[in-house]
Structure formats: C-alpha cells, structure tokens
Enzyme design. Structure first.
Site, PDB file in Angstrom:
ATOM      1  N   CYS A  58       0.796  -1.230   0.000  1.00  0.00           N
ATOM      2  CA  CYS A  58       0.000   0.000   0.000  1.00  0.00           C
ATOM      3  C   CYS A  58       0.829   1.282   0.000  1.00  0.00           C
ATOM      4  O   CYS A  58       0.605   2.185  -0.802  1.00  0.00           O
ATOM      5  CB  CYS A  58      -0.938   0.012   1.200  1.00  0.00           C
ATOM      6  N   HIS A 109      -3.347   6.643   3.037  1.00  0.00           N
ATOM      7  CA  HIS A 109      -2.252   5.896   3.670  1.00  0.00           C
ATOM      8  C   HIS A 109      -0.932   6.670   3.604  1.00  0.00           C
ATOM      9  O   HIS A 109       0.107   6.139   3.187  1.00  0.00           O
ATOM     10  CB  HIS A 109      -2.114   4.519   3.039  1.00  0.00           C
TER      11      HIS A 109
END
Length: 497
Positions: A58, A109
């Site tokens: 991610c 993120h």
C-alpha cells in the site's frame, strides 16, 4: 450542472481499489467474477493488460501515484508506516495550482494521516492501520478518533460500532464472513455516498479531480450478504501451484488466520476466495452507482476516468497470500482508462500490452488537464498507447522496454524485472533466482532458471537488473554481479527524517 470552465479542462475521476488482482474482470476472461460496470469501462475504453505496481504494497504504491516517480526516487522500497510524506510536487497539488477542485475520499495511507498532499480536502478511511490503533510508541500520536472519518460517520449511525466487530483481521486474512450491518453502512458504500455528495458541494466554476479510493477487496473479507450469496454455489477454481512452490507445511502456518504462506484448510480457503470475489462485485456495483450520479449531474461526458489497484492478492497461488511478492497475483494490477466525451481519441475496446506502472498516472492526468509535468516525474503519459491513430500503421510510440520492481520483506525481499513477456526474480537475502516465460507460462507454474535453452535470456535479464541496481545505497551490485545478503531498508536514506 456542468461548469463552463470544464469545457476547457475535463474533470478527472481516479478510482483505486486496494489489493485487486489483474485477472478479476469478466471481460478479461475470469470464469467466475462478475464485473459488469468495469467491463463496460473496458468495452468503451482501453484496458492495459500489462500494468504492474513496482512495489506491491500500500504505502510505496501510493507514493508512485502521488509523485509519478519510481521507487528509487520516491524512496519507499518496502512497507513502512510513520515516515513523513514531504514531497514537493504531487498529483493533486499540481492540479490544485492549475485551478482544479481536488478531493480524496477513502484511503490515502500517508503520514501524518491528515497530510493533505495537495488536496483541498480529504475524507479518510485507510482501513485498520495497526500504528493508529497501537500508537503508544509513535512520535506523532494519531488515534482513529482523529484520522478515520468513516468510523466517526458509522458511530453516529450505529453507536458503539468498531472496525473489529466482525472479528476479522485487517491484513492477509484467510477468514471470511458476511458484513453484519445494513449494506449502506459498508465502507465501500460510504466512499460512494461521500463521493456523490462531493458532486453536490463542489465548486461549479472549476473542473474537479476526485480520487475515489476504496479499501476493499483488501481484507477483512466481509462482503454484504447478497454478494456472498452470489458466489456461494459458484464453481471456485482452485489456486494455482507452481512446480517451485512449497507444498508442505510442517509448522502449520496455513492454520493461522493471518498467514502469508502455507496450506490453508480447503473449505476456509474456498470461502475466502468466494468472499474476495464478492467484494469485487460489490465494488463494481457501487462504482456503477457513482457513474449514474455523475451522469445525473451532467458531468459524465466531461470526465476522464482511470481505474486501477495499488497491488494484487496472491489468494493462495503457490500457497502464498497477500502482497509484496513479485508474482503475477501480487504485482500485476488492472488498469482501465475511459473517456466518455471522446476528447482523447481513444481506440474504444482496445487492449494495450505495453508495460505501464502506477507512476504513469500522474503524467497522464496532468496531460489531460493541460498542466505542465514537473521535471521530477519519471512516469510517462499513457494516452499515446491508447490512441485510435495507432491503428493506421507506422512506428509504434516510444515506451519503456521493461520495469524494475522490488519489495523489502525480510528474508523474502526481492528484486525483479519484466517486459510483460518474461520475468526474472532475485531474492536479495538468499540469492535464489527464478525465471518465468509469461507468454507460454502466464501462471508462473514452471521456474525455468535451470533450463538450458533459457540461459541466454536469463543472463540478459540479470544484466538488466544489475544496471537497475547500480549505485544503490544498499550495495546490491558492484556493477558486475548481484551481491546477496546486503542490509536492506524499506525507506531509502534521502527521504528519512
């Protein structure tokens, strides 16, 4: 009502999902998954069949989207949270400076989590991030009460609700069960609900850039019941296992609910795969919901659409799970572009086979918007590959010959190079090498590293990897050979604080 300025600069809708495999599209030939809305985007747009994420997890994948840079430059070569994001030029920042109204809804993120990264506004749901729930040793203390907008929204409607209520882990889970609340409360629906509301409250005098960023089909595998039911009696194909894969599990790793490898009990694995497919169909239907709203607001024909995933999911292939590894299920991602207003001259229904990467999103979007591409950007605009003009003969457009990928993962740290037809893999801590002919063996069933007739190609790809790693701070090569066992890092020194 469409904005007057939008006639000059189109809106841009970037849709990203988290952990979706490249092959989970009906139109790409998947025998089980149903994706009618994504199929329509492909049928009336262009699908890139060899799209990869160079760092398949991610954090580094999103760095490539935000900066348009390779992992060597943006500096995130593995997964590490809580390293500040201080990039001077970002995709939303450049668009905002050029007059776009910029909004992200869902997963970013980054760190700190509320770093705007150039957006005018963010509405966050990054999923369950351990450093936010177990933050006693983190310098910038960020608890979910500060950083997760979805959870606050959910608790207003379902008092006491929490992301852990289902008892499912947030990462690498092989356990699945249906979503326990009304579907409208699912985080996938929340992203679309808030995105539709953005259409209402956006500045009508500006074109918009909306990043609609979903956490699913990343674990937890928790589709609404209706979608679980859709796959309950489906003939789920068994995971593929190559001749090189570990087929024993002496320590019972596959019994763990959060395993990265091992032999998972067959019924549990089948249920997890069905739930994964169900999450994808749920996403597809919600994307269709947003596209209908986009049309109702009169903006569909003035919006360029891009769809991709930050990385894939091994889903039991080769008895492996999750991401970060260089195999197709993990590093190969879906990538679709669509232009309902036909301003870009795309060849509708085309499947382009050049190797594209997430770093190509930023220059592609900036070109559409008529915004100069910063010199620091290393990706390339993909529109020349998707143009209908290409079918008239002549030399193909210039493009990269290969991609270098990597990921720091302890003993499983890897570097790899591919052109979409062949792939060479080097495990930097053990020295193990693998070679796959993706043309004849797209499922990577046979490791051809010892095949006599492949040695010339293997030497070629090894030399390419040596070139890619030349000058790296870890000392992976002396320019002549690959050096095994060098100390590794998830974040290169030039972006450490």
């Amino acid at each position: 009502m469409s904005s007057p300025k939008s006639q000059e600069q189109p809106n841009v809708l970037l849709i990203t999902v988290d952990q979706m495999r490249f092959d989970c599209l009906s139109i790409a030939g998947h025998p089980v998954v149903e994706t009618p809305n994504l199929d329509e985007l492909v049928r009336s747009g262009v699908r890139f069949s060899n799209a990869y994420t160079a760092t398949p997890s991610c954090v580094p994948a999103r760095a490539a989207i935000f900066t348009g840079q390779s992992q060597r430059t943006h500096g995130r070569v593995g997964y590490q949270d809580c390293v500040p994001w201080n990039y001077k030029e970002t995709l939303p920042g450049e668009l905002a400076k050029a007059g776009y109204h910029t909004q992200c809804i869902g997963k970013m993120h980054v760190y700190p989590a509320r770093n705007l990264m150039g957006f005018h506004n963010v509405m966050l749901h990054d999923g369950y991030l351990h450093h936010n729930r177990n933050n006693h040793n983190i310098p910038m203390r960020e608890h979910y009460d500060q950083v997760d907008d979805y959870l606050q929204w959910l608790r207003e409607r379902v008092p006491g609700a929490d992301l852990l209520d289902l008892g499912l882990d947030c990462n690498a889970s092989t356990v699945a069960r249906p979503w326990h609340l009304a579907e409208k409360y699912h985080p996938t629906n929340w992203v679309v609900t808030q995105s539709i509301d953005f259409l209402r409250r956006r500045d009508p005098g500006k074109p918009f850039f909306l990043w609609m960023s979903f956490v699913r089909p990343h674990p937890p595998f928790d589709p609404p019941q209706a979608y679980m039911d859709l796959y309950d009696e489906a003939d789920i194909p068994e995971s593929i296992v190559g001749d090189w894969a570990e087929t024993s599990d002496p320590d019972g790793a596959g019994l763990s609910p959060t395993t990265r490898r091992g032999l998972v009990p067959k019924r549990r694995l089948s249920k997890a795969i069905a739930a994964y497919y169900a999450l994808i169909t749920h996403l597809d239907h919600q994307i269709g919901r947003f596209l209908q709203a986009l049309n109702e607001y009169g903006e569909q024909n003035n919006t360029v659409i891009m769809f991709t995933s930050d990385h894939g999911e091994l889903l039991g292939d080769h008895n492996l799970f999750g991401k970060s590894l260089p195999y197709e299920g993990s590093a190969h991602v879906p990538f679709i572009v669509n232009d309902p207003g036909n301003r870009l001259g795309l060849k509708r229904g085309m499947v382009a086979d050049q190797v594209v990467e997430l770093r190509d999103i930023m220059p592609s979007v900036l070109e559409v918007a008529g915004v100069p591409v910063p010199k620091a950007v290393e990706g390339d605009s993909i529109w020349k590959l998707a143009s209908a003009q290409n079918e008239n003969g002549g030399a193909p457009p210039a493009w990269r010959s290969h991609l270098h990928g990597e990921h720091t993962s302890g003993i499983l740290s890897t570097h790899w190079v591919t052109d979409g037809k062949e792939k060479f893999i080097w495990y930097s801590q053990t020295g193990e090498e693998q070679f796959f002919d993706l043309t004849d063996d797209p499922q990577e069933l046979h490791n051809a590293i010892a095949d006599e007739d492949r040695q010339e190609r293997i030497r070629y790809w090894r030399s390419i990897l040596i070139q890619e790693l030349a000058g790296r701070e870890e000392g992976y090569t002396d320019g002549m050979q690959l050096i095994t066992g060098r100390e590794q890092t998830a974040v290169l020194s030039h972006i450490r604080i």
